[in-house]
Design a protein around this motif. Structure first.
Motif, PDB file in Angstrom:
ATOM      1  N   SER A 160      38.537  -0.343  -7.740  1.00  0.00           N
ATOM      2  CA  SER A 160      39.402  -0.240  -9.028  1.00  0.00           C
ATOM      3  C   SER A 160      40.760  -0.121  -8.841  1.00  0.00           C
ATOM      4  N   HIS A 161      41.212   0.714  -7.912  1.00  0.00           N
ATOM      5  CA  HIS A 161      42.589   0.564  -7.466  1.00  0.00           C
ATOM      6  C   HIS A 161      43.075   0.364  -6.028  1.00  0.00           C
ATOM      7  N   ASN A 162      42.355  -0.811  -5.583  1.00  0.00           N
ATOM      8  CA  ASN A 162      42.654  -1.380  -4.400  1.00  0.00           C
ATOM      9  C   ASN A 162      43.547  -2.841  -4.730  1.00  0.00           C
ATOM     10  N   SER A 163      43.764  -3.088  -6.022  1.00  0.00           N
ATOM     11  CA  SER A 163      44.408  -4.167  -6.569  1.00  0.00           C
ATOM     12  C   SER A 163      43.785  -5.583  -7.205  1.00  0.00           C
ATOM     13  N   ILE A 164      42.192  -5.239  -6.805  1.00  0.00           N
ATOM     14  CA  ILE A 164      41.333  -6.355  -6.901  1.00  0.00           C
ATOM     15  C   ILE A 164      41.140  -6.637  -8.328  1.00  0.00           C
ATOM     16  N   THR A 165      40.851  -5.630  -9.096  1.00  0.00           N
ATOM     17  CA  THR A 165      40.557  -5.999 -10.539  1.00  0.00           C
ATOM     18  C   THR A 165      41.820  -6.304 -11.388  1.00  0.00           C
ATOM     19  N   GLY A 166      42.917  -6.529 -10.666  1.00  0.00           N
ATOM     20  CA  GLY A 166      44.114  -7.047 -11.748  1.00  0.00           C
ATOM     21  C   GLY A 166      44.985  -8.382 -10.960  1.00  0.00           C
ATOM     22  N   LEU A 167      44.226  -8.857 -10.066  1.00  0.00           N
ATOM     23  CA  LEU A 167      44.925  -9.849  -9.406  1.00  0.00           C
ATOM     24  C   LEU A 167      45.216 -11.044 -10.396  1.00  0.00           C
ATOM     25  N   GLY A 168      46.298 -11.791 -10.212  1.00  0.00           N
ATOM     26  CA  GLY A 168      46.938 -12.815 -11.013  1.00  0.00           C
ATOM     27  C   GLY A 168      47.329 -12.433 -12.480  1.00  0.00           C
ATOM     28  N   SER A 169      47.731 -11.020 -12.839  1.00  0.00           N
ATOM     29  CA  SER A 169      48.425 -10.443 -13.769  1.00  0.00           C
ATOM     30  C   SER A 169      49.322  -9.573 -13.383  1.00  0.00           C
ATOM     31  N   ARG A 170      50.019  -8.917 -14.328  1.00  0.00           N
ATOM     32  CA  ARG A 170      51.083  -8.195 -14.054  1.00  0.00           C
ATOM     33  C   ARG A 170      50.722  -6.792 -14.385  1.00  0.00           C
ATOM     34  N   GLY A 171      49.343  -6.301 -14.948  1.00  0.00           N
ATOM     35  CA  GLY A 171      49.003  -5.038 -15.332  1.00  0.00           C
ATOM     36  C   GLY A 171      49.933  -4.591 -16.540  1.00  0.00           C
ATOM     37  N   ASP A 172      49.575  -3.303 -17.080  1.00  0.00           N
ATOM     38  CA  ASP A 172      50.123  -2.934 -18.266  1.00  0.00           C
ATOM     39  C   ASP A 172      50.621  -1.643 -17.974  1.00  0.00           C
ATOM     40  N   TRP A 173      49.880  -0.623 -17.546  1.00  0.00           N
ATOM     41  CA  TRP A 173      50.078   0.747 -16.959  1.00  0.00           C
ATOM     42  C   TRP A 173      50.687   1.718 -18.165  1.00  0.00           C
ATOM     43  N   ALA A 174      50.810   1.256 -19.301  1.00  0.00           N
ATOM     44  CA  ALA A 174      51.336   2.237 -20.263  1.00  0.00           C
ATOM     45  C   ALA A 174      50.794   3.352 -20.368  1.00  0.00           C
ATOM     46  N   VAL A 175      49.266   3.397 -20.408  1.00  0.00           N
ATOM     47  CA  VAL A 175      48.582   4.585 -20.594  1.00  0.00           C
ATOM     48  C   VAL A 175      48.720   5.752 -19.401  1.00  0.00           C
ATOM     49  N   HIS A 176      48.696   5.029 -18.156  1.00  0.00           N
ATOM     50  CA  HIS A 176      49.037   5.765 -17.050  1.00  0.00           C
ATOM     51  C   HIS A 176      50.491   6.595 -17.172  1.00  0.00           C
ATOM     52  N   GLN A 177      51.586   5.693 -17.396  1.00  0.00           N
ATOM     53  CA  GLN A 177      52.911   6.320 -17.767  1.00  0.00           C
ATOM     54  C   GLN A 177      52.964   7.486 -19.031  1.00  0.00           C
ATOM     55  N   LEU A 178      52.410   7.007 -19.894  1.00  0.00           N
ATOM     56  CA  LEU A 178      52.053   7.857 -21.130  1.00  0.00           C
ATOM     57  C   LEU A 178      51.490   9.482 -20.613  1.00  0.00           C
ATOM     58  N   GLY A 179      50.401   9.255 -19.887  1.00  0.00           N
ATOM     59  CA  GLY A 179      49.702  10.508 -19.267  1.00  0.00           C
ATOM     60  C   GLY A 179      50.477  11.328 -18.278  1.00  0.00           C
ATOM     61  N   HIS A 180      51.168  10.455 -17.566  1.00  0.00           N
ATOM     62  CA  HIS A 180      52.094  11.378 -16.576  1.00  0.00           C
ATOM     63  C   HIS A 180      53.108  11.931 -17.144  1.00  0.00           C
ATOM     64  N   GLU A 181      53.628  11.961 -18.257  1.00  0.00           N
ATOM     65  CA  GLU A 181      54.626  12.574 -18.846  1.00  0.00           C
ATOM     66  C   GLU A 181      53.862  13.959 -19.372  1.00  0.00           C
ATOM     67  N   LEU A 182      52.580  13.821 -19.662  1.00  0.00           N
ATOM     68  CA  LEU A 182      51.933  14.919 -20.278  1.00  0.00           C
ATOM     69  C   LEU A 182      51.565  15.967 -18.963  1.00  0.00           C
ATOM     70  N   SER A 183      51.338  15.330 -17.966  1.00  0.00           N
ATOM     71  CA  SER A 183      50.862  15.892 -16.479  1.00  0.00           C
ATOM     72  C   SER A 183      51.873  16.688 -16.078  1.00  0.00           C
ATOM     73  N   ALA A 184      53.068  16.089 -16.241  1.00  0.00           N
ATOM     74  CA  ALA A 184      54.458  16.825 -15.568  1.00  0.00           C
ATOM     75  C   ALA A 184      54.781  17.976 -16.401  1.00  0.00           C
ATOM     76  N   ARG A 185      54.613  17.760 -17.974  1.00  0.00           N
ATOM     77  CA  ARG A 185      55.011  18.805 -18.757  1.00  0.00           C
ATOM     78  C   ARG A 185      54.036  19.967 -18.963  1.00  0.00           C
ATOM     79  N   PHE A 186      52.876  19.542 -19.024  1.00  0.00           N
ATOM     80  CA  PHE A 186      51.845  20.529 -19.194  1.00  0.00           C
ATOM     81  C   PHE A 186      50.816  20.768 -18.414  1.00  0.00           C
ATOM     82  N   ASP A 187      51.098  20.256 -17.036  1.00  0.00           N
ATOM     83  CA  ASP A 187      50.119  20.514 -15.770  1.00  0.00           C
ATOM     84  C   ASP A 187      48.497  20.195 -16.158  1.00  0.00           C
ATOM     85  N   VAL A 188      48.476  19.255 -16.862  1.00  0.00           N
ATOM     86  CA  VAL A 188      46.947  18.894 -17.260  1.00  0.00           C
ATOM     87  C   VAL A 188      46.519  17.993 -16.240  1.00  0.00           C
TER      88      VAL A 188
END
Length: 396
Positions: free
Chosen positions: A253-281
């Motif tokens: 899932s994370h060695n790139s093969i499930t997203g080859l040929g596209s840019r990816g989105d990654w918005a949910v990961h970025q949104l989640g990262h701020e929650l982890s940084a702020r609240f350590d969840v």
């Protein structure tokens, strides 16, 4: 299909007792002085670390260790590891654990190969990464996929920032995947891992590009496999077949093969990262807490994409228009997260209801203080990011 380069040099040893090959693999990849990186007490209590140390000793390899890696791994501990690696003249870093341990090992490897450069500078883009120390992995948690990925995430607790670094220098030299090493995991940790595996593919799947027939088919098959085996694994964490599928899907899932040929989105990961940084969840929990709100906010930009997902992954039939099927697919995903015991909004995440000022701050920090937008399916600026956070805050 967009242009892409695909190169995954990680050697994978999969199956029972494969951890016994660790010393031979280290030697094969040029190691002789090894810094072993691990997390809490589980690797010690299970006897895994002792078995690893025995194999290294038998092979005549010199080694030291550094433990204490926690979820949302910190740059501060990685810096300590860099100093230890330099002092012992390490030429190989061995991670024994899950994604947090592996990402810490990657940080140590980069600092060891680049003395004089603070590793946080690589994560912020202030310095360019041009060399590293080889990293090997003995995986104990099917989740982050860091054992084969080009990514690494660290948190700087001094300034409350969580950053990801994408570089081919992040690819480990080898990864040992023995599903039996996951049998002692708590159910919640397994559920967080299942969520992380799903989101590493979903964040690559919901993209503007719709001409990736092979890549999309691979992603859909992986999602179906994780959903099916995840339901088994949380009921019996010692089901070898289910944990085998999850462990291998985590790598794919994370060695790139499930997203080859596209840019990816990654918005949910970025949104989640701020929650982890702020609240350590937990990372997986931050993702499930954001996915529903993000999906409801963006699906109208391409309801056909969400409808395809509903049909191909969840088996939702042809009846109804694309919007109806899209919403059914979103509902099915949220219901699955709930079946795992994962949160789907802020209240369930345990951070309560945030104030308007807190939502403003989260959105501002998610843009790296006004320096970026996130997402590609729908580009989210600071206002739109706040809108998505507000939906999660309302329990959407």
């Amino acid at each position: 299909m967009r242009n892409f380069t695909y190169y995954v040099p990680t050697e994978v040893e999969f199956g029972k007792d494969t951890e016994n090959k660790v010393a031979d693999l280290i030697k094969k990849h040029g190691g002789s002085r090894v810094l072993v990186v691990y997390g809490g007490g589980s690797a010690q209590k299970s006897g895994l670390l002792d078995r690893i140390y025995a194999r290294l000793t038998e092979a005549g390899l010199q080694f030291q260790s550094i433990g204490g890696v926690k979820p949302n791994p910190t740059v501060e501990l990685a810096r300590q590891g860099v100093m230890q690696a330099l002092a012992m003249k390490a030429d190989f870093i061995l991670a024994v654990g899950g994604g947090s341990v592996i990402d810490t090992a990657k940080g140590i490897a980069h600092g060891n190969a680049n003395p004089g450069i603070d590793i946080w500078d690589f994560w912020t883009g202030k310095a360019s990464l041009r060399r590293s120390t080889p990293v090997g992995v003995v995986l104990t948690i099917p989740a982050a996929g860091s054992e084969t990925s080009a990514s690494a995430v660290l948190t700087n607790t001094e300034i409350g920032q969580k950053r990801g670094l994408s570089s081919e220098y992040n690819r480990p030299a080898f990864a040992i995947l023995n599903p039996e090493l996951t049998f002692t995991l708590p159910v919640y940790q397994v559920a967080c891992g299942i969520t992380d595996i799903l989101m590493h593919t979903l964040d690559r799947y919901f993209v503007p590009e719709e001409d990736n027939e092979t890549t999309d088919a691979l992603a859909e098959a992986l999602l179906r496999t994780v959903i099916r085996n995840g339901a088994i694994a949380i009921k019996n964490t010692q089901d070898y077949q289910a944990m085998s599928e999850l462990m291998w899907c985590g790598s794919l899932s994370h060695n790139s093969i499930t997203g080859l040929g596209s840019r990816g989105d990654w918005a949910v990961h970025q949104l989640g990262h701020e929650l982890s940084a702020r609240f350590d969840v937990a990372h997986g929990a931050s993702l499930s807490a954001m996915w529903k709100s993000w999906a409801l906010y963006v699906y109208k930009a391409n309801p056909g994409r969400f409808a395809r997902y509903a049909q191909a992954v969840w088996g939702i039939g042809d009846a109804g228009d694309d919007e109806k099927k899209a919403l059914s697919g979103i509902d099915a995903t949220v219901a699955y997260f709930k079946s795992l015991g994962m949160p789907t909004n802020f209240k369930e995440l345990g951070i309560g209801t945030l104030t308007d000022a807190e939502l403003d701050e989260l959105a501002y920090r998610c843009t790296y203080f006004g320096a970026r937008t996130i997402g590609n399916l729908v580009v989210l600026d600071q206002k739109k990011i706040r809108d998505v956070y507000a939906l999660a805050n309302q329990g959407a």
